[in-house]
Design a protein around this motif. Structure first.
Motif, short mmCIF file in Angstrom:
data_model
loop_
_atom_site.label_atom_id
_atom_site.label_comp_id
_atom_site.label_asym_id
_atom_site.label_seq_id
_atom_site.Cartn_x
_atom_site.Cartn_y
_atom_site.Cartn_z
N UNK A 49 0.80 -1.22 0.00
CA UNK A 49 0.00 0.00 0.00
C UNK A 49 0.83 1.27 0.00
N UNK A 50 2.05 1.21 -0.54
CA UNK A 50 2.91 2.38 -0.56
C UNK A 50 3.72 2.56 0.71
N UNK A 126 6.28 6.37 0.38
CA UNK A 126 6.80 6.72 1.69
C UNK A 126 8.31 6.54 1.64
N UNK A 127 9.05 7.63 1.48
CA UNK A 127 10.50 7.57 1.37
C UNK A 127 11.18 7.56 2.72
N UNK A 132 6.25 11.39 -1.11
CA UNK A 132 5.68 12.09 -2.27
C UNK A 132 4.31 11.52 -2.62
N UNK A 133 3.44 12.41 -3.06
CA UNK A 133 2.10 12.04 -3.51
C UNK A 133 1.98 12.45 -4.97
N UNK A 134 1.62 11.51 -5.82
CA UNK A 134 1.44 11.82 -7.23
C UNK A 134 0.01 12.31 -7.46
N UNK A 202 -10.06 2.83 1.86
CA UNK A 202 -9.66 1.43 1.98
C UNK A 202 -8.13 1.39 2.11
N UNK A 203 -7.60 0.79 3.18
CA UNK A 203 -6.15 0.82 3.39
C UNK A 203 -5.71 -0.27 4.35
#
Length: 407
Positions: A49-50, A126-127, A132-134, A202-203
């Motif tokens: 999930x990033x 999540x770096x 960053x969010x695209x 949803x996550x």
């Protein structure tokens, strides 16, 4: 206590099998041997999930990776554990809480960017230092990111609760939830993260239980993304504190080096850069003139012989080529190097074509470098000039043999 705040847990080992894992070691991928462990249950979040995975320990054995395989979380550790054994898990809380802050921060920014400007989130990352969010927009308008930052921090100050719900896949409420879709191997109930009055999403990731736990969010700016997208760069919570501390320490160092106040740092660096460019230009002119003089001095010597060698720390390829061209290498073997005396640098070997064709590969080998050449000129990069003297000896020996008519 919310599940995300559970730091220790006792469970049992379901399976343990030998495995290999590719780990990043200072930018290099290396294979590490260990064991994949599946537990009856776990409190360590698997990557997805990033969000990166949790770290922690199983019976004091470091867990360096947690991956999801269907409904199972697979823990990679260095030593085997007996199947059926009862074990204690511990979470690396600093890493966990950092991920909670960044992930919940992303949900908040995503929701308000959509409500305020209609910018949809297409992905996020999540770096290690910043996230960053695209956004699905080619550009943002002036002032929008400042307004968005004010809005998200106002919600943080409002102490908005963040709740977790589990829904069955056929629950009608699932259709009302924001989602980018379920993975193909999804199993079990659907997990919903609800930021009261702001967002329902949803996550599978870990989140704070109240927006106040985010402390603060700083939007660092935007960058041009792929395919007409815009990347929003942000940090949340403790990362903002660390960023401020690092920035302040950098500011103090610059003040000491530049002998100016923080407000004058940019102007001071700009002046330094212009001065350096002028000096570099002057230095290049001097080097070019020096190259001509070096060549003329060699040519003016009555007993100069047919071998010339020179090392200059501050030279470059043009410096070496000027010397070679001025001397002429139809009858003279020329060996030139620039760079650190025993470190890396550049080299040029010039002379009769048959000699250079024969000796070029050997010179490259001694200098631990790579190069190529034609028409009596062979040049390239040297990883080490430590064996420069050996190259000179090789070339002088060859020069002497030519002078004696042995070739």
């Amino acid at each position: 206590m919310p599940l995300c705040h559970l730091l220790q847990f006792v469970t049992s080992v379901v399976s343990c099998s030998p495995a290999e894992l590719k780990l990043d070691n200072n930018g290099k991928k290396e294979k590490v041997k260990g064991f994949n462990v599946i537990l009856k249950d776990t409190i360590l979040f698997p990557e997805g999930g990033g969000q990166p995975d949790d770290h922690g320990t199983i019976e004091d054995l470091p867990v360096v990776r947690v991956l999801r395989q269907g409904a199972e979380a697979v823990h990679f550790i260095s030593s085997a554990l007996e199947e059926g054994r009862e074990v204690q898990l511990k979470v690396d809380w600093e890493r966990r809480f950092d991920h909670m802050q960044q992930h919940s921060g992303q949900h908040l920014i995503t929701a308000l960017a959509d409500k305020m400007f209609g910018y949809k989130t297409t992905s996020w990352e999540l770096g290690r230092q910043r996230s960053s969010i695209e956004l699905d927009t080619a550009s943002v308008k002036p002032g929008e990111m400042e307004a968005l930052e004010d809005a998200v921090n106002n919600r943080i100050r409002d102490h908005v609760p963040v709740n977790v719900r589990l829904l069955s896949i056929d629950d009608p409420d699932v259709e009302k939830v924001r989602s980018r879709g379920l993975p193909d191997d999804h199993a079990g109930p659907i997990r919903i993260i609800d930021i009261e009055g702001i967002d329902t999403n949803m996550c599978c990731g870990t989140h704070v239980s109240n927006l106040s736990h985010l402390q603060v969010i700083k939007i660092l700016g935007t960058e041009k993304g792929k395919k007409n997208k815009t990347n929003l760069i942000f940090i949340a919570g403790n990362r903002v504190l660390k960023y401020a501390e690092k920035s302040y320490n950098t500011e103090k160092l610059l003040t000491s080096l530049l002998k100016t106040g923080p407000d004058e740092h940019v102007d001071a660096v700009d002046k330094l850069q212009k001065t350096v460019k002028r000096l570099q230009k002057s230095n290049l002119t001097i080097l070019r003139d020096m190259a001509v003089l070096i060549a003329q001095n060699f040519k003016s010597q009555p007993a100069r012989g047919d071998f010339f060698s020179l090392h200059n720390k501050d030279g470059d390829n043009e410096f070496m080529n000027i010397i070679a061209n001025e001397i002429g290498f139809q009858d003279t073997i020329i060996f030139l190097t620039v760079g650190e005396e025993k470190g890396a640098g550049l080299f040029l070997l010039a002379g009769p074509e048959n000699v250079i064709t024969e000796l070029g590969p050997r010179v490259v080998e001694l200098l631990q470098g790579k190069g190529a050449g034609k028409n009596g000129r062979f040049q390239g990069k040297a990883n080490s000039l430590a064996k420069r003297a050996e190259v000179e000896a090789l070339l002088q020996k060859h020069s002497c043999r030519r002078a004696a008519g042995e070739e």
